[in-house]
Every structure is written in structure tokens, then in C-alpha cells.
Write a protein that holds these residues in place. Structure first.
Motif, short mmCIF file in Angstrom:
data_model
loop_
_atom_site.label_atom_id
_atom_site.label_comp_id
_atom_site.label_asym_id
_atom_site.label_seq_id
_atom_site.Cartn_x
_atom_site.Cartn_y
_atom_site.Cartn_z
N ARG A 85 -8.68 30.12 27.73
CA ARG A 85 -8.07 31.27 28.10
C ARG A 85 -8.62 31.63 29.36
NH1 ARG A 85 -8.86 33.58 22.92
NH2 ARG A 85 -6.95 33.56 21.62
N ASP A 110 -2.01 25.64 21.15
CA ASP A 110 -0.96 27.03 21.21
C ASP A 110 -1.23 27.58 22.52
OD1 ASP A 110 0.25 26.62 18.72
OD2 ASP A 110 -1.62 27.79 17.86
N LEU A 111 -2.38 27.71 23.33
CA LEU A 111 -2.59 28.53 24.43
C LEU A 111 -1.93 27.72 25.54
CD1 LEU A 111 -6.49 29.34 24.03
CD2 LEU A 111 -4.42 30.94 23.71
N ARG A 113 0.40 25.63 25.30
CA ARG A 113 2.11 25.68 25.35
C ARG A 113 2.66 26.64 25.94
NH1 ARG A 113 2.22 25.72 20.11
NH2 ARG A 113 2.83 23.68 19.48
N GLN A 114 1.82 28.25 25.56
CA GLN A 114 2.30 29.26 26.04
C GLN A 114 2.36 29.58 27.50
OE1 GLN A 114 -0.11 32.27 23.85
NE2 GLN A 114 0.49 31.39 21.89
N ASN A 116 2.23 26.74 29.46
CA ASN A 116 2.83 25.52 30.26
C ASN A 116 1.82 24.68 31.14
OD1 ASN A 116 4.83 23.53 30.87
ND2 ASN A 116 5.99 25.04 32.16
N SER A 135 4.16 19.85 20.97
CA SER A 135 4.12 20.56 22.11
C SER A 135 4.73 19.85 23.22
CB SER A 135 3.11 21.20 22.58
OG SER A 135 3.11 22.07 23.92
#
Length: 401
Positions: A85, A110-111, A113-114, A116, A135
Motif C-alpha cells: 500500500r 488484491d491490492l 489488481r485494484q 492496476n 488478475s
């Protein structure tokens, strides 16, 4: 008048800020294990492999300098997620690389993917990363649990080892490896008699080995990795499990594990690998360049995979003219991928790099010519035979194409 000056000042600050951002270095973040059980197989060596790839590419892309940064996720999901993050929000990281420990890799996926952002997996092994959790900005480059199962598990069952018992690490990778190996065993006419799960970083395997011994299974399958694998092998030898007639199958073993164990304990083990430093002239030439950056140690398949995936990512950035993860990964699917690591390779829509894998056997002490001369390559497994068929992974991207 003062209002006009304020507006002009604000615009000038924004312009300077935008210009500075445009010339900021492009950063590649190697998220790895620098201090724990996976440090030898990835760790510093993965960081150095990424730096080598950047240097070999020329150090710049799209007119901007490339920097490699790194961090230790300590094999913990919350720590790995917090690092990524920060990298994305504050440090202009455009690709996250390596990530041993599949539970951490799944969280990082997940991070990325969000945001890009490209996620370039070399060491995370769960086949779910390119299966149900796939992903469009992720690639899984080096190996996965399906290929390990389809190599070692299938080969041993075909050779007559029909009954199995699992010692399985209790996290995402271990679960996926047991699942995929069970499928390979049963498809080849074998039978799983039972299993026991152990915590990550187990020191004492005695109770687990007792259960495996009492099962009377021909093969004791180690569905774990690195320190867990080597500790289990050492204790199985001390426990008399091998002299009692049972055999060990290490479903994931790196050359660093063999080096740590010694050939006296590791000799004869079968394993599946995506890379061996002494396989041919291309692997030897690159590995001899790499070793001085890694305290003289030859590369594991994970470290070789980091070099290959970073180099091909940068080629994808250059060809696409973009730093967006989905665009670059899409470009990589259209590229020819052929280097010291990736042979007969292509990148699928689910993010799986399909390439040749190798069934190897650890040499005996008398067969070895010295340190790092550890493997006999028994068989090349073509990529389309080693990795799971595209339609069987449950990746939603496949259904959308």
C-alpha cells in the motif's frame, strides 16, 4: 489582483509538481523474505536478480530511470499488504515482484489488481493465483503447485509408489500443493492414506512423522518448502523412517535446500524445477554472472525467475508505452518470451507463463564434482504437459475471452 496572484501561484505549484512526478524514477518493488525461512531461496538473491535485469535492460524505460527497492514481508500477510500500500501510494512503484509465501501473494494480488499495478510472481506457488483468483495485471512466472504435483507426484506414482501420506504446511501454498498432488496421484492409480498439517516454521516434526510412519504409506509427501522441508528431511533420517522402508517425496525443493542439507541426506530425492544453473551454456553463463552478487551462491529457480520476469516486464513497458499493469501484461502476452530461464514459453490470459519444467534427481556424493553440482536432469516436461490446462483453472478472465 491578489486573488489572481494566488491562482497563478497555485497553478505554478501544480505544474512543477506534475513535471517532477513525470520525471520521478520508475520503481520496481521486490517484496521478499530477507530474514526468515525463505531468505536463501529468494531474499537478497531475488533483489540482486531484479537489479541485474534492470542493468541489462539499460537502466531506463520511457525516458525515465528505473530503480529497484525491496522490503521484508516476514511471511506475514498484514506486513506485506502494508508495504505494498505504501509503495503504491507514496513511492511510485509500478511493479511488485517475487513474494514468497502464497498467503501473502494472494493478499498482494488484491491490492495490485485494484491499483492496476503489475504483479510479477516468481516464488509464490499456489495455482489459485492464476486460477480462481487470477488478475489481468498478474503473471505467475516460475512454477506453481499444479506443475510440482504433475512432475514429482505423477512420476513417483507411475514408478510404483502407489500409497501416500502428506505432511502439509498449514497455509495457502501447502493446501494447494496437497490438493494438486492428490489429483495427480489418483489420476495415475495411486491412493492417499491420510495427511497431517503442521504450522509454518515448525521445529519439531516428531509427532507428525510418527503419524506418517504409522500410516504404512510407501511415500511420505512433504507439501511444504524451505526450512520446513529441510527440517522434516533431517528428522525423518534421524527418526529411522527411511531405514524402515518408507520414502520421502519433497514436492518443492530448491537448490539452496539441497546445499543446506548436504548430499548425504538429500541424495536420490526426486524434484521438479523450472531452472538448473548447470543445465546448458545459457544457464551457466547467466548463473556465473549472478553468483558474485549472491555471496558466491548459484541461483535458485525463484531467483532466475525474478530476473526473467523483470526483464520481460520492462520489454512490455517499452513496447506498450504504458506503465499500467493490465496494459503491460497484455503486451507481454503478445511478446516472444525466450531467455536463459523461459524455454518454449508463452504467457496465457490467466497470467500463467507456460514453459518447460524439469524432473531432476539429487546426485549422490560420489556423483557430484563439487558444491552446486547437485542435479541430474532426468526428463524435460513440456510446458503444455507441466501446467494446468487453461480451461480447468476457474479463472474468470478465460470465460470473458
Amino acid at each position: 489582483m491578489s486573488r489572481l496572484l494566488t491562482v497563478l501561484f497555485t497553478l505554478s505549484v501544480l505544474t512543477v509538481s506534475m513535471q517532477a512526478k513525470a520525471i520521478d524514477p520508475i520503481r520496481i518493488g521486490v517484496l521478499t523474505d530477507l530474514s526468515g525461512m525463505n531468505a536463501d531461496l529468494s531474499g537478497k538473491g531475488s533483489v540482486e536478480a531484479a537489479k541485474m535485469a534492470v542493468d541489462d535492460f539499460g537502466g531506463k524505460v520511457l525516458g525515465r530511470t528505473i530503480e529497484v527497492i525491496s522490503a521484508d514481508h516476514q511471511n506475514k500477510t498484514d506486513i506485506g499488504s502494508a508495504i505494498v500500500r505504501k509503495w503504491i501510494d507514496q513511492e511510485n512503484v509500478k511493479a511488485v515482484v517475487d513474494v514468497p509465501t502464497s498467503s501473502v501473494a494472494l493478499a498482494v494480488q488484491d491490492l495490485t489488481r485494484q491499483a492496476n499495478i503489475a504483479f510479477l510472481i516468481s516464488t509464490g506457488g499456489s495455482s489459485d493465483l492464476t486460477g480462481k483468483h487470477c488478475s489481468p495485471s498478474t503473471v505467475q512466472w516460475t512454477y506453481d503447485t499444479y506443475a510440482l504435483a504433475n512432475g514429482t507426484g505423477r512420476a513417483l506414482t507411475e514408478s510404483g509408489e502407489k500409497t501416500w501420506y502428506f505432511l502439509t504446511a498449514n497455509y495457502a501454498f501447502g493446501s494447494a500443493l496437497q490438493r494438486d498432488t492428490t489429483a495427480a496421484i489418483e489420476a495415475t492409480g495411486g491412493k492417499v492414506l491420510g495427511s497431517v498439517r503442521h504450522p509454518l516454521g515448525t521445529i519439531d516434526f516428531s509427532s507428525f512423522l510418527l503419524q506418517a510412519q504409522s500410516s504404512k504409506a510407501q511415500m511420505i509427501a512433504l507439501a511444504n518448502s524451505s526450512g520446513d522441508t529441510t527440517a522434516a528431511i533431517k528428522q525423518a533420517n534421524e527418526f529411522g523412517l527411511i531405514t524402515g522402508g518408507q520414502k520421502l517425496a519433497s514436492l518443492l525443493m530448491f537448490i539452496s535446500d539441497v546445499d543446506g542439507l548436504g548430499l548425504d541426506k538429500a541424495q536420490g530425492l526426486l524434484l521438479t524445477t523450472g531452472f538448473y544453473w548447470d543445465m546448458d551454456e545459457k544457464t551457466r553463463a547467466w548463473s556465473k554472472r549472478f553468483a558474485p552478487h549472491n555471496d558466491g551462491k548459484m541461483p535458485t529457480m525463484a531467483q532466475a525467475g525474478v530476473y526473467s520476469v523483470v526483464l520481460n516486464f520492462l520489454k512490455g513497458v517499452e513496447a506498450s508505452g504504458s506503465l499500467e499493469g493490465e496494459a503491460v501484461v497484455g503486451q507481454m502476452r503478445d511478446m516472444k518470451i525466450d531467455d536463459m530461464f523461459a524455454r518454449n514459453a508463452y504467457l496465457r490470459v490467466d497470467g500463467r507463463l507456460v514453459h518447460d519444467m524439469y524432473l531432476a534427481q539429487v546426485k549422490t556424493p560420489s556423483e557430484s564434482k563439487g558444491r552446486w553440482d547437485y542435479y541430474k536432469i532426468l526428463r524435460t516436461i513440456p510446458g503444455d504437459k507441466a501446467f494446468r490446462p487453461l480451461a480447468e483453472g476457474g479463472c474468470p478472465l478465460v470465460d470473458s475471452k
